[in-house]
Design a protein around this motif. Structure first.
Motif, PDB file in Angstrom:
ATOM      1  N   GLN A  18       0.812  -1.216   0.000  1.00 23.37           N
ATOM      2  CA  GLN A  18       0.000   0.000   0.000  1.00 23.37           C
ATOM      3  C   GLN A  18       0.849   1.272   0.000  1.00 23.37           C
ATOM      4  OE1 GLN A  18      -3.356  -0.540  -0.256  1.00 23.37           O
ATOM      5  NE2 GLN A  18      -2.664  -2.653  -0.337  1.00 23.37           N
ATOM      6  N   GLN A  19       2.181   1.121  -0.065  1.00 26.36           N
ATOM      7  CA  GLN A  19       3.057   2.289  -0.008  1.00 26.36           C
ATOM      8  C   GLN A  19       4.267   2.053  -0.912  1.00 26.36           C
ATOM      9  OE1 GLN A  19       4.910   0.572   4.109  1.00 26.36           O
ATOM     10  NE2 GLN A  19       4.492   2.704   4.115  1.00 26.36           N
ATOM     11  N   THR A  20       4.883   3.152  -1.317  1.00 24.60           N
ATOM     12  CA  THR A  20       6.106   3.023  -2.104  1.00 24.60           C
ATOM     13  C   THR A  20       7.251   2.615  -1.187  1.00 24.60           C
ATOM     14  OG1 THR A  20       6.769   5.327  -1.807  1.00 24.60           O
ATOM     15  CG2 THR A  20       5.348   4.829  -3.723  1.00 24.60           C
ATOM     16  N   VAL A  21       8.294   2.109  -1.784  1.00 21.78           N
ATOM     17  CA  VAL A  21       9.479   1.726  -1.012  1.00 21.78           C
ATOM     18  C   VAL A  21      10.048   2.951  -0.302  1.00 21.78           C
ATOM     19  CG1 VAL A  21      11.819   0.794  -1.180  1.00 21.78           C
ATOM     20  CG2 VAL A  21       9.975  -0.220  -2.541  1.00 21.78           C
ATOM     21  N   LEU A  22      10.086   4.093  -0.987  1.00 23.02           N
ATOM     22  CA  LEU A  22      10.586   5.321  -0.367  1.00 23.02           C
ATOM     23  C   LEU A  22       9.741   5.699   0.838  1.00 23.02           C
ATOM     24  CD1 LEU A  22      12.393   7.826  -0.188  1.00 23.02           C
ATOM     25  CD2 LEU A  22      10.864   8.928  -1.840  1.00 23.02           C
ATOM     26  N   GLN A  23       8.425   5.672   0.705  1.00 22.77           N
ATOM     27  CA  GLN A  23       7.557   6.055   1.819  1.00 22.77           C
ATOM     28  C   GLN A  23       7.732   5.105   2.996  1.00 22.77           C
ATOM     29  OE1 GLN A  23       5.737   9.040   1.844  1.00 22.77           O
ATOM     30  NE2 GLN A  23       5.913   8.502   3.999  1.00 22.77           N
ATOM     31  N   ALA A  24       7.903   3.819   2.724  1.00 27.55           N
ATOM     32  CA  ALA A  24       8.138   2.844   3.794  1.00 27.55           C
ATOM     33  C   ALA A  24       9.428   3.163   4.541  1.00 27.55           C
ATOM     34  CB  ALA A  24       8.187   1.436   3.221  1.00 27.55           C
ATOM     35  N   ALA A  25      10.480   3.522   3.800  1.00 28.51           N
ATOM     36  CA  ALA A  25      11.756   3.884   4.435  1.00 28.51           C
ATOM     37  C   ALA A  25      11.599   5.131   5.295  1.00 28.51           C
ATOM     38  CB  ALA A  25      12.835   4.100   3.378  1.00 28.51           C
ATOM     39  N   LEU A  26      10.952   6.151   4.748  1.00 30.86           N
ATOM     40  CA  LEU A  26      10.754   7.389   5.499  1.00 30.86           C
ATOM     41  C   LEU A  26       9.884   7.147   6.728  1.00 30.86           C
ATOM     42  CD1 LEU A  26      10.259   9.903   2.546  1.00 30.86           C
ATOM     43  CD2 LEU A  26      12.350   9.465   3.879  1.00 30.86           C
ATOM     44  N   ASP A  27       8.832   6.331   6.590  1.00 30.70           N
ATOM     45  CA  ASP A  27       7.961   6.012   7.726  1.00 30.70           C
ATOM     46  C   ASP A  27       8.727   5.278   8.828  1.00 30.70           C
ATOM     47  OD1 ASP A  27       5.862   7.191   6.379  1.00 30.70           O
ATOM     48  OD2 ASP A  27       4.832   5.296   5.918  1.00 30.70           O
ATOM     49  N   ALA A  28       9.775   4.524   8.435  1.00 25.50           N
ATOM     50  CA  ALA A  28      10.583   3.786   9.404  1.00 25.50           C
ATOM     51  C   ALA A  28      11.680   4.670  10.011  1.00 25.50           C
ATOM     52  CB  ALA A  28      11.204   2.559   8.738  1.00 25.50           C
ATOM     53  N   GLY A  29      11.718   5.941   9.623  1.00 22.52           N
ATOM     54  CA  GLY A  29      12.706   6.863  10.170  1.00 22.52           C
ATOM     55  C   GLY A  29      14.071   6.765   9.518  1.00 22.52           C
ATOM     56  N   ILE A  30      14.125   6.173   8.326  1.00 22.77           N
ATOM     57  CA  ILE A  30      15.389   6.000   7.623  1.00 22.77           C
ATOM     58  C   ILE A  30      15.637   7.201   6.718  1.00 22.77           C
ATOM     59  CG2 ILE A  30      16.598   4.577   5.914  1.00 22.77           C
ATOM     60  CD1 ILE A  30      14.875   2.222   7.116  1.00 22.77           C
ATOM     61  N   THR A  31      16.819   7.759   6.819  1.00 23.24           N
ATOM     62  CA  THR A  31      17.202   8.851   5.930  1.00 23.24           C
ATOM     63  C   THR A  31      17.465   8.263   4.553  1.00 23.24           C
ATOM     64  OG1 THR A  31      18.199  10.031   7.774  1.00 23.24           O
ATOM     65  CG2 THR A  31      18.860  10.714   5.564  1.00 23.24           C
TER      66      THR A  31
END
Length: 87
Positions: A18-31
């Motif tokens: 339900q989310q892009t890979v980028l959004q998943a990374a950002l949601d996980a607090g990853i720069t």
């Protein structure tokens, strides 16, 4: 949910369909490098070394780039566990 591993630092996070890979990374607090989040600036481009992604709209990548594993994480949705390399 799929497991995504970022090399060379071996950072892992989960991504849903339900989310892009980028959004998943950002949601996980990853720069994660990004700017436009629409596939125009290429800042989020990285190489997929394993796994499958899908796109709602085909990315602006050449056939050669796609064959080499390059993806736009701002547009890519994980379809399996992924291993990505930030070069």
């Amino acid at each position: 949910m799929y497991q995504v591993r970022l090399l060379p630092n071996n950072i892992t996070f989960t991504a849903s369909t339900q989310q892009t890979v980028l959004q998943a990374a950002l949601d996980a607090g990853i720069t994660f490098p990004n700017r436009c989040q629409v596939g125009a600036c290429a800042m989020c481009m990285c190489r997929k070394t394993s796994g499958e992604v899908s796109y709602q709209l085909e990315p602006m990548l050449t056939e050669k780039e796609q064959a080499e594993g390059w993806i736009f994480t701002c547009q890519a949705v994980a379809e399996s566990d992924l291993v990505l390399t930030l070069d």
